[in-house]
Structures are given as C-alpha cells and as structure tokens.
Scaffold this motif. Structure first.
Motif, short mmCIF file in Angstrom:
data_model
loop_
_atom_site.label_atom_id
_atom_site.label_comp_id
_atom_site.label_asym_id
_atom_site.label_seq_id
_atom_site.Cartn_x
_atom_site.Cartn_y
_atom_site.Cartn_z
N THR A 1 -1.10 1.57 9.26
CA THR A 1 -2.19 0.58 9.25
C THR A 1 -2.36 -0.02 10.64
N LEU A 2 -3.61 -0.19 11.06
CA LEU A 2 -3.92 -0.85 12.32
C LEU A 2 -4.65 -2.15 12.02
N PHE A 3 -4.06 -3.27 12.45
CA PHE A 3 -4.65 -4.59 12.23
C PHE A 3 -5.39 -5.01 13.48
N LEU A 4 -6.71 -5.13 13.38
CA LEU A 4 -7.57 -5.49 14.50
C LEU A 4 -7.91 -6.98 14.38
N ASP A 5 -7.12 -7.82 15.02
CA ASP A 5 -7.32 -9.26 14.93
C ASP A 5 -8.43 -9.70 15.90
N GLU A 6 -9.20 -10.71 15.48
CA GLU A 6 -10.30 -11.27 16.28
C GLU A 6 -11.29 -10.18 16.72
N SER B 1 0.82 -1.21 0.00
CA SER B 1 0.00 0.00 0.00
C SER B 1 0.86 1.26 0.00
N PRO B 2 0.25 2.43 -0.26
CA PRO B 2 0.99 3.70 -0.17
C PRO B 2 1.49 3.99 1.24
N ARG B 3 0.98 3.26 2.23
CA ARG B 3 1.38 3.45 3.62
C ARG B 3 2.54 2.53 4.02
N SER B 4 3.15 1.86 3.05
CA SER B 4 4.14 0.82 3.37
C SER B 4 5.34 1.33 4.15
N LYS B 5 5.68 2.62 4.01
CA LYS B 5 6.82 3.17 4.74
C LYS B 5 6.44 3.58 6.16
N GLU B 6 5.17 3.53 6.46
CA GLU B 6 4.70 3.89 7.80
C GLU B 6 4.50 2.64 8.64
N VAL B 7 4.07 2.83 9.87
CA VAL B 7 4.02 1.74 10.84
C VAL B 7 2.83 0.80 10.60
N PHE B 8 3.04 -0.48 10.87
CA PHE B 8 1.98 -1.49 10.89
C PHE B 8 1.82 -1.92 12.33
N VAL B 9 0.65 -1.64 12.91
CA VAL B 9 0.40 -1.96 14.32
C VAL B 9 -0.66 -3.05 14.40
N SER B 10 -0.37 -4.09 15.17
CA SER B 10 -1.30 -5.22 15.30
C SER B 10 -1.77 -5.33 16.75
N ILE B 11 -3.04 -5.68 16.91
CA ILE B 11 -3.57 -5.88 18.26
C ILE B 11 -4.60 -7.01 18.23
N LYS C 1 0.86 7.83 27.88
CA LYS C 1 1.09 6.73 26.97
C LYS C 1 0.13 6.80 25.80
N PRO C 2 0.64 6.86 24.56
CA PRO C 2 -0.26 6.85 23.42
C PRO C 2 -0.85 5.47 23.19
N GLY C 3 -2.07 5.39 22.71
CA GLY C 3 -2.71 4.12 22.41
C GLY C 3 -2.33 3.61 21.03
N ARG C 4 -2.81 2.39 20.71
CA ARG C 4 -2.45 1.77 19.44
C ARG C 4 -2.95 2.59 18.25
N MET C 5 -4.14 3.18 18.39
CA MET C 5 -4.68 3.96 17.27
C MET C 5 -3.82 5.18 17.00
N GLU C 6 -3.37 5.83 18.04
CA GLU C 6 -2.53 7.02 17.89
C GLU C 6 -1.18 6.64 17.29
N ILE D 1 -7.51 -2.70 9.05
CA ILE D 1 -7.67 -4.05 8.52
C ILE D 1 -8.10 -4.93 9.69
N SER D 2 -9.25 -5.55 9.57
CA SER D 2 -9.78 -6.37 10.66
C SER D 2 -9.82 -7.83 10.22
N ALA D 3 -9.87 -8.73 11.18
CA ALA D 3 -9.91 -10.16 10.86
C ALA D 3 -10.68 -10.91 11.94
N THR D 4 -11.27 -12.02 11.53
CA THR D 4 -11.94 -12.89 12.50
C THR D 4 -12.12 -14.28 11.89
N ASN D 5 -12.15 -15.29 12.74
CA ASN D 5 -12.46 -16.65 12.31
C ASN D 5 -13.90 -17.01 12.63
#
Length: 451
Positions: free
Chosen positions: A247-252, A197-207, A236-241, A289-293
């Motif tokens: 990109t923020l990956f919201l697993d489950e 993505s165009p955001r590839s040089k920025e941070v990828f945060v997973s939670i 303390k900054p949160g994951r969204m900040e 980006i969200s995910a779930t099983n």
C-alpha cells in the motif's frame, strides 16, 4: 573476506573435511564438519549454519548424485532459505546444475581452486546476511502494524460509522481517499486499512506530498538510475516501486501541483512507472490510499486539482470526524494517552479529575487528536499528583490574552501571553512552540509550570 559466518560441511571423506576445515577457518567465523548427513536437521537447529557445503555422493564409489538430491530436499524442507553449495566431481557438473534448479545456491567442483571456493563462500555469506535483514524488516513491520491496529479509540456514533466503513472496504483493493481536519488521525486510519487488507503482510509506504518540492517529486515517487543527475551515484527505486505488492499512502495529495498531478495520474492509470534516466517501464501493483485536509472538491472547481485524478483516488471516500464532533471520545482518548505517557515517563497518575474531564470536553480542539495527545503529554510530564486536575491542562484557545484593553509592560504577563500564543499556533505541539519562542523544550516546560 571478513571473519564471519558459520559453515557446515557434510562429506563422507574425512580427508576432504580436514582440508576444508583448515582452508576455511582463517576466513570465516566458524567451521563445523561431519560425515553424517542424517544429523543435518540437528546441525541446522542447533548450529544454525549460514552456508552448508554438501557432497553429492556419500556411499563408496557412488556417482549418481541421488544422495545429494535427497539431502538437499531434506535441508530445504527444514529451511527453504538455506544456502546450500554442492561439492561434486568435474564429471558431475550436469547433475549439480540440475540440483541448482531444485534449490541449491551454487556448486564447487572437486578438486577445488582456493580463490573460487572462497569467492563462492563469501557470496553465500552475503546472501544469507541479506536474507536475515529482509526477515528482520518484515518482523519489525508486522510488530508495527500490530501495534498500530489497536490505537483507534472511539465509541461515538460518528466513529462507529467510520469503523463500519473501514471493515467493509479493507478487504477490497479499492483506492481510498481520506478526508478530515489536521490531527484527526488520517495516517492511522490508512495504516489500519492496510493492516486489515489482504496486503497486510506486504509493505506500507507513506509519503507527505505536501513536503516534496517539484524538483524532487519524480525522483522520490519514481526513483532514478545511476547518472540520471549530478548526485545520482547509484540506482534508487522510488516510493511507488518500493510499495509494489503493498500500500502507498499519499498524504496531503491536494498540495500537488498540476504538472505533478498529471504524472501521478499516468502512473496510476497505466500501473507502471519508469525511473529518471531510464526508458524501461516497471510494472507496479499498488493500492493507493490518499488523504487531505483541504476542500478537494473546491480545488477541482477552482481548477487547482484534476477531476480525473480525483476519480482515480477516491473509489471509496472516508470522512474522519473532528474531535469536537465525537462527544465523550475526548475523555476516552485523554485516559488512553494518560496511561501511555504515565508509563513512558514513569508517573503514577491514576486518572483525570471530574473538573479536568469537563474542561477537556468543553474545549473545541482545533488541533484535534494530535493536540489532545500533546496536551495530555505535557500535563503528565509536569504533574506530581495522582490525578490530573483542570489546572494541569493548558488550553490555548480558551486561555487567550486577558489584557487587551490596556498596554501591558509586566514581563511575566507578556511572557505568559507569548507562551499561550505559541501553544495556540502550534496546536499544542511543545517542540514547535519552543522553536517559535526561541527557547528549549525544557525551558518551555518550566514556564508552563510557573503559570
């Protein structure tokens, strides 16, 4: 002040250079002085100073400061993050302020006060260290992203459709929902989309939202201010900040409670958050980006998941096929993991035998790619041959209990069944299986090998 940091001093007055060298040497790692600003590029490339102390006037009786501006511009063209501290007479402070606007970090008036000079140097060294840490983190992230991008393996029609969809949407900023069973690689797909993505040089945060209790949800996602609660010793900054710009990956995500879903929806819709203990709104620029099983649509029907939140997170939806639906990809993946773990454990294993390939292809793989990876790793660790054979693979689902019709008291058989059951319940994860059995991982290796 700690004795670290390299200082470069450029001034046309040798008495000034001598005085600064004597003053700074006890407080920093190294001091280099010169009356030749034309050698600045060589000094930067070879000496790599953390701070450059630069005089504003080099010609005799010059007071315009033009030379200081000229050499400042040269330095910043060589390294835009250079820490440049200007040295100027009291009457030149207005020019020094102009130079700061042009990119200088600070200025020191002549004659200087020792404590103020040392404080300025100390602040400059700390700033340089911070720059280096940020640069190192960015480099590590780029390496991780580059490594991750090549690990999605598959030639099956199902995976080719998935790859085609990823390519189409990666260049957009659309929010994505990834659906698939446990172990299918949803996190890997999310990272690949980010990398393309165009955001590839920025941070990828997973939670992992399924692993966060309601009491910690807000502080993890939104952050907090010092004093917001008993253990909040600092801001303390949160994951969204932290993820803003990336990109923020919201697993489950389906595991979120309804109250937490409402707070998540508000943040996504308003594109802003506020930390716990603060009334200040912080704008965020995040791709979700969200995910779930889970069957998230059934959860909506059962009023366990908000339909409006579902609309927000699945502008585009990707379904990751189960491993049993991917045909010969099982063998391709097994061969990939064989090479990977052969290198890791320094095993000269050439390939899989035909019987091993047939056995792996016939298995249902309830734990999907993750189970296959663990299975191959275990086989590589325990093998001493050049080829992995069918008997090297313990597939719990097809090698279940063989003595259901009569009571078994043989300790070896009971132990074997316990091992198989633990492997089945852990989807082949050795660490989890060993924990269930109350033994070490190495003890589990021995018991598997004994079979």
């Amino acid at each position: 002040m700690d004795n670290k940091g390299k200082i470069l001093v450029i001034d046309d007055n040798e008495d000034v250079l001598f005085a600064l060298h004597a003053l700074l040497s006890p407080y920093v790692g190294k001091v280099k002085v010169s009356t030749q600003p034309e050698k600045i590029q060589k000094f930067i490339e070879e000496y790599q100073p953390d701070i450059i102390l630069l005089d504003m006037n080099f010609q005799k009786d010059a007071i315009s400061g033009k030379e200081g501006f000229y050499w400042l511009d040269k330095i910043l063209n060589i390294d835009s993050q250079s820490i440049v501290v200007l040295m100027t007479a009291y009457s030149d402070t207005d020019k020094a302020v102009q130079a700061i606007k042009a990119g200088a970090t600070d200025f020191i008036p002549k004659p200087w006060e020792k404590e103020k000079l040392l404080a300025t140097i100390h602040s400059g060294i700390r700033l340089r260290e911070s720059q280096k840490e940020v640069s190192l983190l960015k480099n590590r992230m780029e390496v991780l992203n580059a490594d991750t991008a090549y690990e999605i393996i598959g030639e099956s029609e199902a995976m080719q459709k998935t790859f085609s969809l990823i390519e189409k949407l990666a260049g957009t900023d659309a929010n994505i929902l990834i659906l698939g069973e446990n172990g299918t690689g949803k996190d890997l797909i999310a990272r690949t989309i980010h990398n393309l993505s165009p955001r590839s040089k920025e941070v990828f945060v997973s939670i992992d939202l399924g692993g966060i209790s309601e009491s910690l949800f807000e502080s993890e996602l939104f952050g907090y201010e010092k004093g917001a609660f008993t253990d909040a010793k600092k801001d303390k900054p949160g994951r969204m900040e932290v993820a803003s710009g990336g990109t923020l990956f919201l697993d489950e995500i389906a595991n979120l409670s309804l109250p937490m879903q409402a707070k998540m929806l508000t943040a996504i819709e308003k594109k802003q958050i506020s930390r716990l203990g603060s009334t200040k709104n912080i704008p965020i620029d995040v791709r979700f980006i969200s995910a779930t099983n889970a069957d998230i649509y059934q959860a909506v029907e059962d009023v366990r998941f908000r339909q409006d939140l579902l609309y927000r997170i699945n502008t585009i939806e990707i379904h990751i096929p189960a491993l049993r639906e991917r045909g010969n990809d099982v063998v391709l993946l097994a061969e990939y993991f064989l090479k990977k773990f052969g290198l890791k454990y320094k095993k000269d294993i050439q390939n899989l035998s035909h019987d091993a390939k047939r056995k792996l292809s016939a298995y249902n793989w309830p734990g999907n790619v993750r189970e296959l990876q663990n299975t191959v790793e275990r086989a590589v660790i325990l093998s001493s041959d050049r080829f992995l054979k069918a008997d090297d693979f313990v597939l719990a689902q097809t090698e279940g209990r063989k003595h259901k019709d009569k009571e078994v008291l043989n300790l070896q058989i009971i132990e074997q069944e316990a091992v198989e059951k633990a492997l089945n319940r852990s989807n082949g994860n050795l660490n989890k299986a060993a924990e269930m059995l109350g033994i070490s991982r190495f003890a589990l290796y021995r018991k598997i090998n004994r079979k």
